[in-house]
Design a protein around this motif. Sequence first.
Motif, PDB file in Angstrom:
ATOM      1  N   GLU A  95     -28.654 117.869   8.669  1.00 35.33           N
ATOM      2  CA  GLU A  95     -27.546 117.471   8.109  1.00 35.33           C
ATOM      3  C   GLU A  95     -27.489 115.924   7.881  1.00 35.33           C
ATOM      4  OE1 GLU A  95     -24.335 118.610  11.030  1.00 35.33           O
ATOM      5  OE2 GLU A  95     -22.789 117.381  10.092  1.00 35.33           O
ATOM      6  N   TYR A  96     -27.982 115.061   8.906  1.00 33.35           N
ATOM      7  CA  TYR A  96     -27.548 113.772   8.902  1.00 33.35           C
ATOM      8  C   TYR A  96     -28.827 113.116   8.024  1.00 33.35           C
ATOM      9  CZ  TYR A  96     -24.118 114.018  11.724  1.00 33.35           C
ATOM     10  OH  TYR A  96     -22.646 114.366  12.302  1.00 33.35           O
ATOM     11  N   SER A  97     -29.940 113.653   7.891  1.00 32.11           N
ATOM     12  CA  SER A  97     -30.914 112.999   7.095  1.00 32.11           C
ATOM     13  C   SER A  97     -29.988 112.881   5.455  1.00 32.11           C
ATOM     14  CB  SER A  97     -32.373 113.684   6.823  1.00 32.11           C
ATOM     15  OG  SER A  97     -32.034 115.118   6.386  1.00 32.11           O
ATOM     16  N   LYS A  98     -29.445 114.032   5.169  1.00 31.38           N
ATOM     17  CA  LYS A  98     -28.622 114.107   3.898  1.00 31.38           C
ATOM     18  C   LYS A  98     -27.727 112.788   3.806  1.00 31.38           C
ATOM     19  CE  LYS A  98     -29.127 118.647   2.308  1.00 31.38           C
ATOM     20  NZ  LYS A  98     -28.926 119.865   2.949  1.00 31.38           N
ATOM     21  N   LYS A  99     -26.799 113.024   5.134  1.00 30.00           N
ATOM     22  CA  LYS A  99     -25.896 112.158   5.101  1.00 30.00           C
ATOM     23  C   LYS A  99     -26.068 110.744   5.073  1.00 30.00           C
ATOM     24  CE  LYS A  99     -21.938 114.764   7.358  1.00 30.00           C
ATOM     25  NZ  LYS A  99     -21.496 115.360   8.543  1.00 30.00           N
ATOM     26  N   TRP A 100     -27.268 110.319   5.696  1.00 33.37           N
ATOM     27  CA  TRP A 100     -27.606 108.827   5.634  1.00 33.37           C
ATOM     28  C   TRP A 100     -28.564 108.511   4.621  1.00 33.37           C
ATOM     29  CZ3 TRP A 100     -28.726 109.684  11.607  1.00 33.37           C
ATOM     30  CH2 TRP A 100     -27.489 109.536  12.396  1.00 33.37           C
ATOM     31  N   GLY A 101     -28.822 109.527   3.751  1.00 30.99           N
ATOM     32  CA  GLY A 101     -29.743 109.207   2.529  1.00 30.99           C
ATOM     33  C   GLY A 101     -31.089 109.039   2.998  1.00 30.99           C
ATOM     34  N   LEU A 102     -31.588 109.822   4.198  1.00 31.20           N
ATOM     35  CA  LEU A 102     -33.030 109.185   4.450  1.00 31.20           C
ATOM     36  C   LEU A 102     -34.105 110.025   3.745  1.00 31.20           C
ATOM     37  CD1 LEU A 102     -32.570 110.059   8.458  1.00 31.20           C
ATOM     38  CD2 LEU A 102     -32.205 107.878   7.172  1.00 31.20           C
ATOM     39  N   GLU A 103     -35.297 109.172   3.602  1.00 33.47           N
ATOM     40  CA  GLU A 103     -36.160 109.636   2.958  1.00 33.47           C
ATOM     41  C   GLU A 103     -37.110 110.558   4.176  1.00 33.47           C
ATOM     42  OE1 GLU A 103     -40.500 108.263   1.099  1.00 33.47           O
ATOM     43  OE2 GLU A 103     -38.940 106.829   0.938  1.00 33.47           O
ATOM     44  N   LEU A 104     -36.910 111.760   4.322  1.00 32.80           N
ATOM     45  CA  LEU A 104     -37.416 112.333   5.285  1.00 32.80           C
ATOM     46  C   LEU A 104     -38.815 112.727   5.137  1.00 32.80           C
ATOM     47  CD1 LEU A 104     -36.518 113.336   8.473  1.00 32.80           C
ATOM     48  CD2 LEU A 104     -35.993 115.494   7.128  1.00 32.80           C
ATOM     49  N   VAL A 105     -39.624 112.652   6.089  1.00 32.37           N
ATOM     50  CA  VAL A 105     -40.940 113.142   5.829  1.00 32.37           C
ATOM     51  C   VAL A 105     -41.363 113.980   7.271  1.00 32.37           C
ATOM     52  CG1 VAL A 105     -43.371 112.341   6.017  1.00 32.37           C
ATOM     53  CG2 VAL A 105     -41.833 111.053   4.542  1.00 32.37           C
ATOM     54  N   VAL A 106     -41.503 115.320   7.043  1.00 33.39           N
ATOM     55  CA  VAL A 106     -41.550 115.901   8.087  1.00 33.39           C
ATOM     56  C   VAL A 106     -43.056 116.432   8.201  1.00 33.39           C
ATOM     57  CG1 VAL A 106     -41.233 118.239   9.234  1.00 33.39           C
ATOM     58  CG2 VAL A 106     -39.521 117.036   8.139  1.00 33.39           C
ATOM     59  N   THR A 107     -43.701 116.369   9.202  1.00 36.24           N
ATOM     60  CA  THR A 107     -45.222 116.605   9.322  1.00 36.24           C
ATOM     61  C   THR A 107     -45.564 117.621  10.419  1.00 36.24           C
ATOM     62  OG1 THR A 107     -47.527 115.546   9.256  1.00 36.24           O
ATOM     63  CG2 THR A 107     -45.675 114.608  10.777  1.00 36.24           C
ATOM     64  N   ARG A 108     -46.411 118.653  10.203  1.00 33.66           N
ATOM     65  CA  ARG A 108     -46.658 119.574  11.385  1.00 33.66           C
ATOM     66  C   ARG A 108     -48.330 119.675  11.075  1.00 33.66           C
ATOM     67  NH1 ARG A 108     -43.597 125.291  11.564  1.00 33.66           N
ATOM     68  NH2 ARG A 108     -41.364 124.480  11.078  1.00 33.66           N
ATOM     69  N   ASN A 109     -48.748 119.990  12.452  1.00 36.47           N
ATOM     70  CA  ASN A 109     -50.079 120.222  12.422  1.00 36.47           C
ATOM     71  C   ASN A 109     -50.336 121.982  12.151  1.00 36.47           C
ATOM     72  OD1 ASN A 109     -52.721 120.913  13.109  1.00 36.47           O
ATOM     73  ND2 ASN A 109     -52.841 119.513  14.724  1.00 36.47           N
ATOM     74  N   GLU A 110     -50.454 122.046  10.779  1.00 32.58           N
ATOM     75  CA  GLU A 110     -50.287 123.603  10.497  1.00 32.58           C
ATOM     76  C   GLU A 110     -51.390 124.249  10.899  1.00 32.58           C
ATOM     77  OE1 GLU A 110     -47.752 124.883   9.421  1.00 32.58           O
ATOM     78  OE2 GLU A 110     -46.531 123.344   8.455  1.00 32.58           O
ATOM     79  N   ALA A 111     -52.582 123.692  10.807  1.00 23.89           N
ATOM     80  CA  ALA A 111     -53.823 124.356  11.367  1.00 23.89           C
ATOM     81  C   ALA A 111     -53.679 124.671  12.770  1.00 23.89           C
ATOM     82  CB  ALA A 111     -55.072 123.427  11.255  1.00 23.89           C
ATOM     83  N   ALA A 112     -53.289 123.736  13.508  1.00 25.63           N
ATOM     84  CA  ALA A 112     -53.008 124.309  15.234  1.00 25.63           C
ATOM     85  C   ALA A 112     -52.250 125.254  15.525  1.00 25.63           C
ATOM     86  CB  ALA A 112     -52.597 122.840  16.004  1.00 25.63           C
ATOM     87  N   LEU A 113     -51.105 125.130  14.566  1.00 21.93           N
ATOM     88  CA  LEU A 113     -49.902 126.228  14.916  1.00 21.93           C
ATOM     89  C   LEU A 113     -50.380 127.613  14.382  1.00 21.93           C
ATOM     90  CD1 LEU A 113     -46.813 124.225  13.511  1.00 21.93           C
ATOM     91  CD2 LEU A 113     -47.097 125.103  15.777  1.00 21.93           C
ATOM     92  N   ALA A 114     -51.235 127.711  13.142  1.00 23.47           N
ATOM     93  CA  ALA A 114     -51.888 129.038  12.816  1.00 23.47           C
ATOM     94  C   ALA A 114     -52.557 129.567  13.688  1.00 23.47           C
ATOM     95  CB  ALA A 114     -52.426 128.799  11.388  1.00 23.47           C
ATOM     96  N   ALA A 115     -53.479 128.469  14.412  1.00 24.54           N
ATOM     97  CA  ALA A 115     -54.295 128.988  15.748  1.00 24.54           C
ATOM     98  C   ALA A 115     -53.638 129.309  16.657  1.00 24.54           C
ATOM     99  CB  ALA A 115     -55.441 127.826  15.706  1.00 24.54           C
ATOM    100  N   GLY A 116     -52.315 129.372  16.661  1.00 24.86           N
ATOM    101  CA  GLY A 116     -51.571 129.729  18.002  1.00 24.86           C
ATOM    102  C   GLY A 116     -51.422 128.916  19.193  1.00 24.86           C
ATOM    103  N   MET A 117     -51.497 127.469  19.068  1.00 24.67           N
ATOM    104  CA  MET A 117     -51.324 126.519  19.981  1.00 24.67           C
ATOM    105  C   MET A 117     -49.932 126.583  20.331  1.00 24.67           C
ATOM    106  SD  MET A 117     -52.188 124.045  21.735  1.00 24.67           S
ATOM    107  CE  MET A 117     -53.932 123.642  20.909  1.00 24.67           C
TER     108      MET A 117
END
Lengths: 265, 469
Positions: A72-94
């Motif tokens: 909601e607020y990244s839109k309202k505040w016009g933020l350039e939002l960068v979301v990062t996830r360690n997908e490999a670790a999540l896929a491995a069930g961390m």
Amino acid sequence: MDKLGELESQSIYIIREAYYHYKKLAVLWSIGKDSTTLVTLVRKAFFGRVPFPALHIDTSYKFPEMYRFRDEYSKKWGLELVVTRNEAALAAGMKCDKKLECCNALKTEALKQAIAEHGFEALLLGIRRDEHGIRAKERYFSPRDEKFQWNYQDQPPELWDQYKSQAEERTHIRVHPLLGWTEVDIWRYLKRENVPITELYFSRNGKRYRSIGCTTCCNPIDSDAATIDEIIEELETTNTSERAGRAQDKENVYTMQKLRALGYM
Amino acid sequence: MNRPRLMVLSIDGVPFGLLERFLAGGRMPNLAGLVEQASAGGQGGLRPMRSAQPTVSCVAWSSYMTGCNPGKHGIFGFIDRREDGYELSFPNSRMMAVEHLWEILSKAGKRVFGMNVPATYPPRPVNGVLIGGFLAPSVDKCAYPADVSGYLKQIDYQIDSDAALARKDKRAMLGNLDKTLDTRMEAMFHFLDAEPWDFFHTHIMGTDRINHFLLEKYEQGDPQFAPAFERYYRRIDEAVGRLLDRLGDDTPLLIFSDHGFCPIKQEVQLSRYLIETGWTVPATTLRHPLSIDPARSKAYCLIPGRIFVNLKGREPGGIVPLEEYQQTRLKLKEDLLQLKDPATGEPVIRKVMMREDLYWPAGSFGVDALPPEPVARAGGVFGRAADLIAIPHDGYDLKLGLAGNTVFQRTELEGMHTYHDAAMISRGVELPAGDLEILMLAQPILRQLGVEPPQDMDGVGSAVTSWEN
């Protein structure tokens, strides 16, 4: 100037200083009260606009209220939002059954990946000296080496507000504009500036979160404080630590692992 | 060459019986030579020693370094309940309520050195060097003064061997133990050379580790691991040989362990037993080994064998009224004594002690007969003691875990601590004759260095632990 005014102008000075020095800068936004205050200060520093990305390290285990608030607020505040996830670790069930490994993979490693991918030279972080013993040793401008190691015994002094904002041969600089703020300063400022904040902090059925992170590692405290005023009043009288509801500090986690490995539990 | 006025080398968890066998069998010739030299000259020799209750390293070493019983020093185990709720906290040297040997000696102007002794982390400031041991999280943070960690990092000093590795791969554990011992000994000689210390204490933890993970294989003569076990002890003996050369024949010396060891018959999840007998009701979601439902639990336990009554007015969610404290304790005791090994029918618990029968507070010198109410409501350090302490028969290792569904189990662990057979080798230090307990060492050590022990220190007269009669 009152105390909040002084804190605000010092933080804005540091934010602008960082923006002046580093071409590739980002503000780390965890959606909690401190980093939301930081984002607010960045918006003020640049007259409503945030001229660099807001980086969210997403472990995937955050509260749904936090994801909602972020979107909601990244839109309202016009933020350039960068979301990062360690997908490999999540896929491995961390997950947090191994707390240290989990924090390391989903936070530290994810941050490393984001720095590598986007080439950030410096990061703005909303940490405060009063949160935890080791943070008392932090500087406003704090270099980290390629292994993310922080050598607190080898840091430039920051006397008379003279900041050493450049360091050699380091991968990135952490900038801490909120270092001098306390927990109650944050709440007073959120109130004064009328900043929206996720509802997790407010009491529901006699419980509220004083510090938020992953659902798996946070516990609410007993509290009836349902408004910012009540939270401020509660903080003025409490003597338990802010992070008491967080899963134990890293040192305790280390101890626990060690005792488990030796078979005590 | 610099020589300390008193040298201590501690070898964690080496049982008297095993040491006696190794010495008689010629497997530790340097130690055997030392024992022979000391006993021939009437200056000491090898003897058994009692440990502390409960028999874990942090309690035993706290009793050693303070000369006090746990009711005064405040270290009752590796974990405690946090004051504000049913959460775990981890006691460390900050919670130690009295001064330890290094501090007392420092105040008397002596130069002191300590390395790797359990329960010294975080290191308190001393007149010299104090390097924390087991449970110190990093070399960066383990030492006083902090700049010592620079040297330690340079030699790749290891605080402790990696027990998680030992669970996975016992061969890898052996390499890890050797490296830990080598860097420890390198640091020991480095600091010995540095100056003529008054008091110099170095600790070896690896003996405890190898006993935990290989004792049974050794006793059964496992073709691969029994020789490796002996080899590790021989490496220690070689280090002792080098130390003896360095110290000469006259330096007063103590080499001792903090408890003994025996093979494990069963690991016993005592918390599970308390659930089965209705004393503890676990919380709906288990997050840690103390996730209980306080509204429905009359008692809970911490490791090892420390049982707390969930007393109203004292525990954060207490439900047992004060008037029922004593009868609750008596019923708990009865239930604990009923616990039997399903395989053999043997009783698991040898004795259940009330807190006031095992410990005594500051101002006392030995246990006093006290009525239950003031015992239940006792404050201060003594008030943090468990209400009951279950002392197991050798072979039954008391554990804590709410998640498991069986009381009895076996894991990679092979050895457990024993109370009565710690080992003491002394030369040129005047120790009490006869029965020896680890909390009796601090006074003679201070006297050896010409320092008067603090008035509240235990270890003489009736201020020793007595529970076996």
